[in-house]
Scaffold this motif. Structure first.
Motif, short mmCIF file in Angstrom:
data_model
loop_
_atom_site.label_atom_id
_atom_site.label_comp_id
_atom_site.label_asym_id
_atom_site.label_seq_id
_atom_site.Cartn_x
_atom_site.Cartn_y
_atom_site.Cartn_z
N HIS A 51 -65.88 0.10 19.63
CA HIS A 51 -64.76 0.65 21.17
C HIS A 51 -63.47 0.56 20.24
N GLU A 52 -62.78 1.35 20.58
CA GLU A 52 -61.43 1.57 19.88
C GLU A 52 -60.83 0.94 21.24
N THR A 53 -59.36 -0.04 20.56
CA THR A 53 -58.92 -0.66 21.40
C THR A 53 -57.39 -0.16 20.70
N HIS A 96 -59.42 -1.45 25.83
CA HIS A 96 -59.95 -0.44 25.26
C HIS A 96 -59.69 0.85 25.69
N THR A 97 -59.54 2.10 24.70
CA THR A 97 -60.33 3.42 26.07
C THR A 97 -61.47 3.82 25.64
N SER A 98 -61.73 5.54 26.21
CA SER A 98 -63.19 6.10 25.33
C SER A 98 -62.53 6.99 24.54
N VAL A 99 -61.69 7.00 23.64
CA VAL A 99 -61.99 7.45 22.61
C VAL A 99 -63.17 7.31 20.97
N ASP A 100 -63.59 8.43 21.38
CA ASP A 100 -64.65 7.77 20.06
C ASP A 100 -64.78 7.60 18.37
N LYS A 116 -71.47 13.67 16.65
CA LYS A 116 -71.32 13.12 17.84
C LYS A 116 -72.87 12.55 18.76
N PRO A 118 -74.17 8.97 21.16
CA PRO A 118 -73.72 7.81 22.28
C PRO A 118 -73.79 6.99 21.32
N ASN A 119 -73.42 5.69 21.67
CA ASN A 119 -72.86 4.29 20.42
C ASN A 119 -74.80 4.36 20.70
#
Length: 134
Positions: A51-53, A96-100, A116, A118-119
């Motif tokens: 994830h991005e933080t 945390h963000t919802s950034v890819d 692109k 899903p994780n």
């Protein structure tokens, strides 16, 4: 598998200096993996994050630009190796963000990881590589 937990911890505290140091350690770990792959080309190397933080963004340093306050305060300036230019890191959150997040890969099945997804898709590809061979 190498997990760089420090980057997440330091991004939660919006600490640009420590995030950059953590990324340098990740860069060293990836260099070790690439050296291994040079003699074991049947190895899949995947580098990604879960994830991005922090909502981190990089900007060219401008001494007249406001640096923000509290969470949105910028860090820097930081030097750019091999250049006389500098940059700053701006933050939008300490969470945390919802950034890819990017996924880079080399080796067998690496083409499957472009685009692109899903994780959970990363797991699907890795499962093919790790499946017992009969």
């Amino acid at each position: 598998m190498v997990e760089e937990e420090g980057t997440d911890e330091f991004a939660h505290s919006n600490n640009g200096t420590r995030v950059l140091q953590s990324m340098q350690q990740l860069e060293k770990a990836v260099a070790v993996a690439r050296a291994y792959i040079a003699t074991h080309p049947d190895t899949l190397l995947v580098v990604t994050g879960d994830h991005e933080t922090g909502g981190l963004s990089g900007e060219e340093f401008d001494a007249t630009d406001e640096s923000g306050h509290a969470i949105s305060a910028g860090d820097g300036p930081f030097s750019i190796r091999g250049s006389d230019r500098k940059f700053t890191i701006d933050w939008t959150t300490s969470g945390h963000t919802s950034v890819d997040v990017p996924v880079t890969a080399s080796g067998p099945l690496s083409d499957s990881l472009s685009g692109k997804h899903p994780n959970t898709y990363v797991h699907d590809v890795l499962k093919q590589v790790l499946a017992p061979r009969g």
